[in-house]
Design a protein around this motif. Structure first.
Motif, PDB file in Angstrom:
ATOM      1  N   ALA A  20       0.827  -1.210   0.000  1.00  0.00           N
ATOM      2  CA  ALA A  20       0.000   0.000   0.000  1.00  0.00           C
ATOM      3  C   ALA A  20       0.856   1.252   0.000  1.00  0.00           C
ATOM      4  O   ALA A  20       0.541   2.251  -0.681  1.00  0.00           O
ATOM      5  CB  ALA A  20      -0.919  -0.015   1.217  1.00  0.00           C
ATOM      6  N   LEU A  21       1.956   1.223   0.720  1.00  0.00           N
ATOM      7  CA  LEU A  21       2.844   2.378   0.755  1.00  0.00           C
ATOM      8  C   LEU A  21       3.452   2.646  -0.612  1.00  0.00           C
ATOM      9  O   LEU A  21       3.567   3.795  -1.056  1.00  0.00           O
ATOM     10  CB  LEU A  21       3.933   2.149   1.810  1.00  0.00           C
ATOM     11  CG  LEU A  21       4.916   3.305   2.028  1.00  0.00           C
ATOM     12  CD1 LEU A  21       4.175   4.538   2.537  1.00  0.00           C
ATOM     13  CD2 LEU A  21       6.010   2.901   3.010  1.00  0.00           C
ATOM     14  N   LEU A  22       3.827   1.567  -1.327  1.00  0.00           N
ATOM     15  CA  LEU A  22       4.392   1.744  -2.671  1.00  0.00           C
ATOM     16  C   LEU A  22       3.344   2.244  -3.661  1.00  0.00           C
ATOM     17  O   LEU A  22       3.660   3.013  -4.585  1.00  0.00           O
ATOM     18  CB  LEU A  22       4.988   0.427  -3.160  1.00  0.00           C
ATOM     19  CG  LEU A  22       6.270  -0.047  -2.460  1.00  0.00           C
ATOM     20  CD1 LEU A  22       6.683  -1.423  -2.973  1.00  0.00           C
ATOM     21  CD2 LEU A  22       7.406   0.948  -2.682  1.00  0.00           C
ATOM     22  N   LEU A  23       2.096   1.826  -3.490  1.00  0.00           N
ATOM     23  CA  LEU A  23       1.052   2.238  -4.434  1.00  0.00           C
ATOM     24  C   LEU A  23       0.709   3.712  -4.294  1.00  0.00           C
ATOM     25  O   LEU A  23       0.480   4.407  -5.295  1.00  0.00           O
ATOM     26  CB  LEU A  23      -0.204   1.380  -4.219  1.00  0.00           C
ATOM     27  CG  LEU A  23      -0.122  -0.082  -4.687  1.00  0.00           C
ATOM     28  CD1 LEU A  23      -1.383  -0.828  -4.306  1.00  0.00           C
ATOM     29  CD2 LEU A  23       0.100  -0.145  -6.197  1.00  0.00           C
ATOM     30  N   TRP A  24       0.642   4.197  -3.054  1.00  0.00           N
ATOM     31  CA  TRP A  24       0.182   5.563  -2.837  1.00  0.00           C
ATOM     32  C   TRP A  24       1.308   6.553  -2.560  1.00  0.00           C
ATOM     33  O   TRP A  24       1.071   7.750  -2.533  1.00  0.00           O
ATOM     34  CB  TRP A  24      -0.808   5.584  -1.678  1.00  0.00           C
ATOM     35  CG  TRP A  24      -2.154   5.038  -2.087  1.00  0.00           C
ATOM     36  CD1 TRP A  24      -2.996   5.547  -3.001  1.00  0.00           C
ATOM     37  CD2 TRP A  24      -2.761   3.856  -1.582  1.00  0.00           C
ATOM     38  NE1 TRP A  24      -4.123   4.768  -3.126  1.00  0.00           N
ATOM     39  CE2 TRP A  24      -4.004   3.702  -2.246  1.00  0.00           C
ATOM     40  CE3 TRP A  24      -2.416   2.875  -0.640  1.00  0.00           C
ATOM     41  CZ2 TRP A  24      -4.894   2.660  -2.020  1.00  0.00           C
ATOM     42  CZ3 TRP A  24      -3.294   1.852  -0.405  1.00  0.00           C
ATOM     43  CH2 TRP A  24      -4.521   1.728  -1.085  1.00  0.00           C
ATOM     44  N   ALA A  25       2.499   6.092  -2.391  1.00  0.00           N
ATOM     45  CA  ALA A  25       3.605   7.016  -2.134  1.00  0.00           C
ATOM     46  C   ALA A  25       4.181   7.527  -3.464  1.00  0.00           C
ATOM     47  O   ALA A  25       4.199   6.799  -4.465  1.00  0.00           O
ATOM     48  CB  ALA A  25       4.699   6.316  -1.327  1.00  0.00           C
ATOM     49  N   ILE A  40      15.993   4.948  -0.389  1.00  0.00           N
ATOM     50  CA  ILE A  40      14.601   4.839   0.038  1.00  0.00           C
ATOM     51  C   ILE A  40      14.138   3.383   0.050  1.00  0.00           C
ATOM     52  O   ILE A  40      13.477   2.914   0.988  1.00  0.00           O
ATOM     53  CB  ILE A  40      13.709   5.698  -0.875  1.00  0.00           C
ATOM     54  CG1 ILE A  40      14.016   7.182  -0.663  1.00  0.00           C
ATOM     55  CG2 ILE A  40      12.232   5.418  -0.601  1.00  0.00           C
ATOM     56  CD1 ILE A  40      13.285   8.097  -1.623  1.00  0.00           C
ATOM     57  N   LEU A  41      14.504   2.603  -0.965  1.00  0.00           N
ATOM     58  CA  LEU A  41      14.098   1.203  -1.031  1.00  0.00           C
ATOM     59  C   LEU A  41      14.727   0.374   0.099  1.00  0.00           C
ATOM     60  O   LEU A  41      14.066  -0.446   0.743  1.00  0.00           O
ATOM     61  CB  LEU A  41      14.462   0.611  -2.385  1.00  0.00           C
ATOM     62  CG  LEU A  41      13.659   1.121  -3.586  1.00  0.00           C
ATOM     63  CD1 LEU A  41      14.215   0.552  -4.883  1.00  0.00           C
ATOM     64  CD2 LEU A  41      12.188   0.755  -3.442  1.00  0.00           C
ATOM     65  N   VAL A  42      16.024   0.596   0.325  1.00  0.00           N
ATOM     66  CA  VAL A  42      16.703  -0.141   1.397  1.00  0.00           C
ATOM     67  C   VAL A  42      16.131   0.238   2.756  1.00  0.00           C
ATOM     68  O   VAL A  42      15.905  -0.609   3.633  1.00  0.00           O
ATOM     69  CB  VAL A  42      18.219   0.106   1.355  1.00  0.00           C
ATOM     70  CG1 VAL A  42      18.907  -0.493   2.573  1.00  0.00           C
ATOM     71  CG2 VAL A  42      18.807  -0.478   0.082  1.00  0.00           C
ATOM     72  N   GLY A  43      15.847   1.544   2.940  1.00  0.00           N
ATOM     73  CA  GLY A  43      15.233   1.964   4.192  1.00  0.00           C
ATOM     74  C   GLY A  43      13.858   1.365   4.388  1.00  0.00           C
ATOM     75  O   GLY A  43      13.498   0.942   5.492  1.00  0.00           O
ATOM     76  N   GLY A  44      13.065   1.319   3.323  1.00  0.00           N
ATOM     77  CA  GLY A  44      11.752   0.691   3.429  1.00  0.00           C
ATOM     78  C   GLY A  44      11.847  -0.786   3.758  1.00  0.00           C
ATOM     79  O   GLY A  44      11.053  -1.321   4.554  1.00  0.00           O
TER      80      GLY A  44
END
Length: 317
Positions: A20-25, A40-44
């Protein structure tokens, strides 16, 4: 919920939140990947792993509690049960573990009762043989030495009298062992007289200062309860003589509205970090047979204190 579905659900929650975070961010991935996008990807990913680990720890906490209890449970300390958290797989597992402890404690109590009953019977048999066979034989030898000493010339008479004295001391030791194996005074005169005889004999042979405090008008107890009190006192005094390096021992017997309490306190070096040996575990097994509570800890002024609380019969209490 079973363990499989619990873990699956926790992972689904974490992955769903990440999706959901990837879809709406407002986050996009370029080709090639930019440094800021990679960070950002590694942090997520790190946040998702941490969240997954935290949720799994919370979800599997009942299993960890069960594992810790399995490693520390002691059948000689009954009543160690885990609370059942609602319904589901974990609740069923913990309920099964508690039921297993119930069965093990019951079987342990039954087997211990049989073993201790056989032990007491064997002690009575050995004490009877010491009294009837060995004691009578040594008495006959003692009388023969006396007759021989009375008729012997002076140089030989002294040697025979010395042998007579050694035989008399050995006979006294045999009688003392027989009394320890089978406390006849307990059956004939009761608990207070038996403990008085025990502590007097203990003080005579060890040289320790033994102080007694027996509350008058103790309530009547059945033979099993009196025997457990006597054996615990006997084993405690033996441990004091062997290991405590004490100079004084206090034996306190009193009663409350619900129980008869025995305290044995010494001024020795204390129990320390030493593990419980066969003697202490034997005392715990005897206490369990009559639903008594046995505590072994540090005394008020140092040393070791053994406390046995024997519940009074229901009609008496």
């Amino acid at each position: 919920m079973s363990l499989f579905w619990r873990i699956f659900g926790l992972n689904a929650v974490v992955l769903g939140a990440a999706t959901a975070l990837l879809l709406w961010a407002p986050v996009t991935v370029s080709v090639p990947v930019l440094l800021t996008e990679a960070v950002i990807l590694v942090g997520g990913l790190a946040v998702m792993l941490v969240a997954n680990a935290a949720l799994l720890r919370i979800g599997l906490a009942p299993l960890e509690r069960l594992t810790r209890r399995m490693t520390t449970v002691d059948l000689l300390r009954p009543g160690q049960r885990l609370p059942v958290p609602g319904h589901g797989g974990f609740a069923e597992l913990i309920s099964t573990f508690n039921a297993m402890l119930d069965r093990l404690e019951t079987e342990r109590a039954t087997s211990s009762a049989r073993a201790l009953s056989a032990q007491e019977a064997e002690r009575r048999r050995i004490a009877q043989e010491l009294h009837d066979e060995v004691g009578q034989s040594m008495t006959a030898v003692l009388l023969g030495l006396k007759r021989a000493a009375d008729r012997a010339p002076e140089p030989l008479r002294a040697e025979l009298q010395q042998a007579q004295e050694i035989t008399r001391e050995s006979l006294d030791e045999v009688r003392r062992l027989a009394r320890r194996l089978r406390p006849g005074v307990l059956e004939d005169l009761g608990l207070v007289s038996a403990l008085t005889s025990l502590t007097t004999d203990f003080a005579t042979h060890t040289g320790l200062d033994v102080r007694r405090r027996f509350t008058p008008d103790l309530p009547p107890l059945d033979h099993d309860r009196e025997l457990v009190l006597y054996r615990v006192a006997q084993e405690s005094l033996t441990n004091t003589a062997r290991h405590a390096e004490a100079a004084r021992v206090e034996v306190d017997l009193r009663h409350t509205p619900a129980a008869v309490v025995l305290h044995i306190t010494d001024d020795g070096r204390g129990i320390g970090a030493a593990g419980e040996g066969a003697g202490i575990r034997g005392m715990r097994e005897r206490a369990l047979l009559i639903s008594a509570a046995l505590d072994i800890d540090e005394g008020p002024g140092g040393g070791t204190r053994v406390s046995l609380s024997v519940p009074r019969p229901a009609k008496d209490a």
